[in-house]
Design an enzyme around this catalytic site. Structure first.
Site, PDB file in Angstrom:
ATOM      1  N   ASP A   1       4.730 -22.346  22.337  1.00  0.00           N
ATOM      2  CA  ASP A   1       4.637 -22.149  23.793  1.00  0.00           C
ATOM      3  C   ASP A   1       5.944 -22.417  24.522  1.00  0.00           C
ATOM      4  O   ASP A   1       5.955 -22.871  25.662  1.00  0.00           O
ATOM      5  CB  ASP A   1       3.513 -23.028  24.392  1.00  0.00           C
ATOM      6  CG  ASP A   1       2.184 -22.756  23.707  1.00  0.00           C
ATOM      7  OD1 ASP A   1       1.927 -21.584  23.370  1.00  0.00           O
ATOM      8  OD2 ASP A   1       1.416 -23.712  23.494  1.00  0.00           O
TER       9      ASP A   1
ATOM     10  N   LYS B   1       8.479 -17.717  24.079  1.00  0.00           N
ATOM     11  CA  LYS B   1       8.974 -16.670  23.165  1.00  0.00           C
ATOM     12  C   LYS B   1       8.615 -15.284  23.679  1.00  0.00           C
ATOM     13  O   LYS B   1       9.383 -14.343  23.555  1.00  0.00           O
ATOM     14  CB  LYS B   1       8.376 -16.872  21.758  1.00  0.00           C
ATOM     15  CG  LYS B   1       8.751 -18.216  21.134  1.00  0.00           C
ATOM     16  CD  LYS B   1       8.067 -18.426  19.796  1.00  0.00           C
ATOM     17  CE  LYS B   1       6.580 -18.635  19.903  1.00  0.00           C
ATOM     18  NZ  LYS B   1       6.178 -19.894  20.572  1.00  0.00           N
TER      19      LYS B   1
ATOM     20  N   GLY C   1      -0.314 -17.184  21.681  1.00  0.00           N
ATOM     21  CA  GLY C   1      -0.578 -16.697  23.035  1.00  0.00           C
ATOM     22  C   GLY C   1       0.765 -16.562  23.713  1.00  0.00           C
ATOM     23  O   GLY C   1       1.415 -17.563  23.989  1.00  0.00           O
ATOM     24  N   HIS C   2       1.219 -15.332  23.893  1.00  0.00           N
ATOM     25  CA  HIS C   2       2.547 -15.095  24.456  1.00  0.00           C
ATOM     26  C   HIS C   2       2.391 -14.450  25.831  1.00  0.00           C
ATOM     27  O   HIS C   2       1.783 -13.394  25.954  1.00  0.00           O
ATOM     28  CB  HIS C   2       3.365 -14.192  23.530  1.00  0.00           C
ATOM     29  CG  HIS C   2       3.669 -14.837  22.206  1.00  0.00           C
ATOM     30  ND1 HIS C   2       4.438 -14.252  21.233  1.00  0.00           N
ATOM     31  CD2 HIS C   2       3.308 -16.045  21.696  1.00  0.00           C
ATOM     32  CE1 HIS C   2       4.536 -15.072  20.192  1.00  0.00           C
ATOM     33  NE2 HIS C   2       3.849 -16.158  20.446  1.00  0.00           N
TER      34      HIS C   2
ATOM     35  N   GLN D   1       4.095 -19.288  16.988  1.00  0.00           N
ATOM     36  CA  GLN D   1       4.115 -20.723  16.685  1.00  0.00           C
ATOM     37  C   GLN D   1       5.565 -21.241  16.767  1.00  0.00           C
ATOM     38  O   GLN D   1       6.305 -20.770  17.598  1.00  0.00           O
ATOM     39  CB  GLN D   1       3.475 -21.022  15.319  1.00  0.00           C
ATOM     40  CG  GLN D   1       1.968 -20.824  15.295  1.00  0.00           C
ATOM     41  CD  GLN D   1       1.541 -19.379  15.203  1.00  0.00           C
ATOM     42  OE1 GLN D   1       1.990 -18.664  14.343  1.00  0.00           O
ATOM     43  NE2 GLN D   1       0.685 -18.948  16.090  1.00  0.00           N
TER      44      GLN D   1
HETATM   45  P1  GDP Z   1       5.089 -18.535  23.911  1.00  0.00           P
HETATM   46  O1  GDP Z   1       3.845 -18.817  23.168  1.00  0.00           O
HETATM   47  O2  GDP Z   1       6.292 -19.165  23.319  1.00  0.00           O
HETATM   48  O3  GDP Z   1       5.314 -17.069  24.188  1.00  0.00           O
HETATM   49  O4  GDP Z   1       4.909 -19.234  25.356  1.00  0.00           O
HETATM   50  P2  GDP Z   1       3.586 -19.158  26.277  1.00  0.00           P
HETATM   51  O5  GDP Z   1       3.535 -17.833  26.920  1.00  0.00           O
HETATM   52  O6  GDP Z   1       2.399 -19.643  25.548  1.00  0.00           O
HETATM   53  O7  GDP Z   1       3.911 -20.307  27.330  1.00  0.00           O
HETATM   54  C1  GDP Z   1       5.044 -20.260  28.129  1.00  0.00           C
HETATM   55  C2  GDP Z   1       4.620 -20.272  29.615  1.00  0.00           C
HETATM   56  O8  GDP Z   1       5.739 -20.507  30.429  1.00  0.00           O
HETATM   57  C3  GDP Z   1       4.041 -18.947  30.099  1.00  0.00           C
HETATM   58  O9  GDP Z   1       3.090 -19.202  31.078  1.00  0.00           O
HETATM   59  C4  GDP Z   1       5.260 -18.238  30.692  1.00  0.00           C
HETATM   60  O10 GDP Z   1       4.914 -17.294  31.712  1.00  0.00           O
HETATM   61  C5  GDP Z   1       6.000 -19.397  31.281  1.00  0.00           C
HETATM   62  N1  GDP Z   1       7.460 -19.274  31.298  1.00  0.00           N
HETATM   63  C6  GDP Z   1       8.288 -18.732  30.383  1.00  0.00           C
HETATM   64  N2  GDP Z   1       9.582 -18.929  30.731  1.00  0.00           N
HETATM   65  C7  GDP Z   1       9.552 -19.629  31.892  1.00  0.00           C
HETATM   66  C8  GDP Z   1      10.569 -20.178  32.738  1.00  0.00           C
HETATM   67  O11 GDP Z   1      11.759 -20.076  32.479  1.00  0.00           O
HETATM   68  N3  GDP Z   1      10.135 -20.866  33.848  1.00  0.00           N
HETATM   69  C9  GDP Z   1       8.821 -21.024  34.154  1.00  0.00           C
HETATM   70  N4  GDP Z   1       8.482 -21.714  35.253  1.00  0.00           N
HETATM   71  N5  GDP Z   1       7.841 -20.524  33.381  1.00  0.00           N
HETATM   72  C10 GDP Z   1       8.208 -19.846  32.256  1.00  0.00           C
HETATM   73  P1  IMO Z   2       2.439 -19.643  20.201  1.00  0.00           P
HETATM   74  O1  IMO Z   2       2.901 -18.458  19.397  1.00  0.00           O
HETATM   75  C1  IMO Z   2       1.062 -23.762  20.237  1.00  0.00           C
HETATM   76  C2  IMO Z   2      -1.289 -25.107  16.784  1.00  0.00           C
HETATM   77  C3  IMO Z   2      -2.737 -25.447  17.053  1.00  0.00           C
HETATM   78  C4  IMO Z   2      -2.945 -26.527  16.014  1.00  0.00           C
HETATM   79  C5  IMO Z   2      -2.155 -26.011  14.822  1.00  0.00           C
HETATM   80  C6  IMO Z   2      -2.977 -25.275  13.792  1.00  0.00           C
HETATM   81  O2  IMO Z   2       1.712 -19.281  21.446  1.00  0.00           O
HETATM   82  O3  IMO Z   2       3.576 -20.587  20.438  1.00  0.00           O
HETATM   83  P2  IMO Z   2      -4.091 -22.869  13.738  1.00  0.00           P
HETATM   84  O4  IMO Z   2      -5.123 -22.245  14.650  1.00  0.00           O
HETATM   85  O5  IMO Z   2      -2.808 -22.122  13.693  1.00  0.00           O
HETATM   86  O6  IMO Z   2      -4.623 -23.181  12.380  1.00  0.00           O
HETATM   87  O7  IMO Z   2      -3.791 -24.307  14.419  1.00  0.00           O
HETATM   88  O8  IMO Z   2      -1.173 -25.159  15.362  1.00  0.00           O
HETATM   89  N1  IMO Z   2      -0.874 -23.751  17.221  1.00  0.00           N
HETATM   90  C7  IMO Z   2      -0.142 -23.508  18.313  1.00  0.00           C
HETATM   91  N2  IMO Z   2       0.303 -24.339  19.277  1.00  0.00           N
HETATM   92  N3  IMO Z   2       1.376 -22.457  20.279  1.00  0.00           N
HETATM   93  C8  IMO Z   2       0.953 -21.614  19.315  1.00  0.00           C
HETATM   94  O9  IMO Z   2       1.343 -20.338  19.247  1.00  0.00           O
HETATM   95  C9  IMO Z   2       0.118 -22.123  18.292  1.00  0.00           C
HETATM   96  N4  IMO Z   2      -0.474 -21.577  17.212  1.00  0.00           N
HETATM   97  C10 IMO Z   2      -1.065 -22.587  16.554  1.00  0.00           C
HETATM   98  O10 IMO Z   2      -2.914 -25.931  18.373  1.00  0.00           O
HETATM   99  O11 IMO Z   2      -2.349 -27.724  16.432  1.00  0.00           O
HETATM  100 MG    MG Z   3       1.907 -19.585  23.462  1.00  0.00          MG
END
Ligand code: GDP
Ligand code: IMO
Ligand code: MG
Length: 427
Positions: free
Chosen positions: A13, A16, A40-41, A223
């Site tokens: 999170d 990416k 979850g991206h 991840q």
């Molecule tokens: P990922 O799993 O690495 O793709 O990240 P996620 O999407 O799960 O979580 C990142 C969160 O931060 C999302 O809600 C994005 O919209 C938000 N986000 C990404 N870059 C920035 C940033 O530079 N500033 C802020 N405030 N939010 C950001």
């Molecule tokens: P993105 O791509 C954050 C964590 C789960 C748990 C562990 C194992 O959005 O960054 P799993 O369901 O993969 O067997 O769970 O890994 N986990 C993540 N945490 N971001 C993710 O993906 C994750 N994918 C798995 O919360 O701790």
């Molecule tokens: Mg994510």
């Protein structure tokens, strides 16, 4: 030849999705190489917000071919739900390519993921419950079902029956659950075959040809380094190899194809699920970070555990992944703190560590050693160049760069596609 890998440097999170989308305009292929819909991206384009779980984030750039590599585990019901959801919003995904060798997450993998977590009780991993771990376990155990199996009905039925034989015994006798009917699982999987047929591709050949022709291929990690099955905080990890090397096995390209590895690092640290997190803030400061950064999971909605930036965590990721660039995200979230703590070492039973300790036991006994950076109060969300940032924000970035040992090439100052400060060109 330009192969670029995007990898999370912390526990996921980091942003990416946004970084991938942002580069997507200049990329020919975007490839998911590991994980499944545990990811979850989030991508924000104008007023529109997209949460992608299985499809590569480059999908929002029409000229970019989305690819699901052999290293991904695919839940077909989720895939088509995601494709249909995007179609309703005018995003066309007809050009998606899926590896014939990718494994399938079946309904029984989802059931087993949930019952094992319940069975583990206090010792649970805190998985996303999507069946990802059990699907990878079957792959390694050589009883998995692959995309190509959808096109040989007799083989598919045999494989599903064989895979369920043992699992049903476990479900009924150990977990006290009803057995799962092999025929109905096979029927459900077969119902997707027609839609999958035009997408199924030898994606390794496709990507190698593309690289030969000088196309830009972006491998989008899911991840993160510290959730990697080998390098993460085992056993509190995911069941695949999200690290940059995983792009080679998960997409079928050799290591010499990778020219650039971009690590995505949040300006602070978060983690969702169980497992060690030395910098976790269990107090009001942690809650303030969570609210400021809206740190709630994209996939499960769970509140993310929060802490300050941990240089040991990101530096280890930079080393193992041979990162060439770092992209610091969510710097805007740190606006308004008078002092910003940064973890620069761990105290392990009275001994100072400058790098992450080798063993799980030491990590469990680690307490952070902080230094303190001066904060800033100016709104930075409309900064577009490094010099637009207040002096203390610039100093904070330069200090992170020094601690990580890799240049910072981009900075996120908001969730929007354009809310980015580029310092070095990545393509
Ligand atoms: P990922 O799993 O690495 O793709 O990240 P996620 O999407 O799960 O979580 C990142 C969160 O931060 C999302 O809600 C994005 O919209 C938000 N986000 C990404 N870059 C920035 C940033 O530079 N500033 C802020 N405030 N939010 C950001
Ligand atoms: P993105 O791509 C954050 C964590 C789960 C748990 C562990 C194992 O959005 O960054 P799993 O369901 O993969 O067997 O769970 O890994 N986990 C993540 N945490 N971001 C993710 O993906 C994750 N994918 C798995 O919360 O701790
Ligand atoms: Mg994510």
């Amino acid at each position: 030849m330009t192969g670029i890998v995007i990898v999370g440097t912390q526990w996921g999170d980091e942003g990416k999705g946004k970084a991938t989308d942002q580069l997507g305009e200049r990329v020919d292929y975007v490839v998911r190489y590991s994980g499944g819909n545990n990811a979850g991206h989030t991508v924000v384009v104008g007023q529109e917000k997209y949460a992608l779980h299985l499809l590569p984030s480059g999908i929002l750039n029409r000229n970019c071919v989305p690819v699901i590599g052999n290293g991904v585990v695919v839940d077909l019901s989720v895939l088509f739900e995601e494709i249909d959801g995007l179609a309703l919003r005018g995003v066309n995904v007809d050009h998606l390519r899926i590896s014939a060798n990718a494994h399938i997450i079946t309904p029984y993998h989802r059931v087993i993921d949930r019952v094992t977590e319940r069975f583990l009780g206090r010792r649970k991993i805190g998985t996303t419950g999507r069946g990802v771990g059990p699907a990878y376990a079957d792959k390694v155990n050589r009883v998995g079902i692959r995309i190509q199996d959808l096109f040989d009905e007799s083989i598919l039925r045999q494989k599903v029956a064989a895979s369920l034989e043992q699992k049903n015994a476990l479900l009924v006798k150990v977990y006290n659950r009803p057995a799962i009917d092999a025929e109905s699982v096979a029927d459900e999987l077969l119902s997707y075959a027609e839609r999958v047929a035009p997408m199924m591709t030898d994606t390794s050949a496709l990507l190698n040809d593309a690289l030969d022709q000088g196309r830009v291929v972006l491998f989008e990690g899911a991840q993160a380094h510290h959730l990697d099955v080998d390098f993460g905080t085992y056993p509190y990890v995911t069941s695949s190899s999200p690290i940059a090397a995983g792009a080679c096995t998960g997409a079928g390209v050799g290591p010499t194809r990778i020219d650039r590895v971009i690590g995505i690092a949040k300006a602070y640290t978060t983690r969702v699920g169980e497992g060690p997190f030395p910098g976790e803030l269990l107090d009001d400061t942690g809650e303030r970070l969570r609210q400021a950064g809206r740190e709630f999971g994209t996939t499960t909605g769970r509140p993310r555990r929060c802490g300050w930036f941990d240089a040991l965590v990101v530096r280890q990721a930079a080393r193992v992944n041979a990162m060439t660039d770092i992209f610091v995200t969510k710097l805007d979230v740190l606006t308004g703190w008078e002092k910003i703590p940064v973890i620069v070492g761990y105290d392990v039973n009275g001994v100072r560590h400058d790098d992450m300790p080798m063993t799980q036991t030491e990590l469990h006994h680690s307490t952070p050693v902080y230094e303190y950076a001066d904060g800033w109060t100016e709104d930075i969300s409309s900064a577009r160049s490094f010099t637009d940032l207040p002096a203390n924000a610039q100093r904070y970035i330069r200090r992170l760069e020094e601690l990580i040992g890799v240049r910072v090439s981009g900075i996120g100052v908001g969730p929007g596609r354009e809310q980015t400060v580029m310092i070095h060109d990545l393509l």
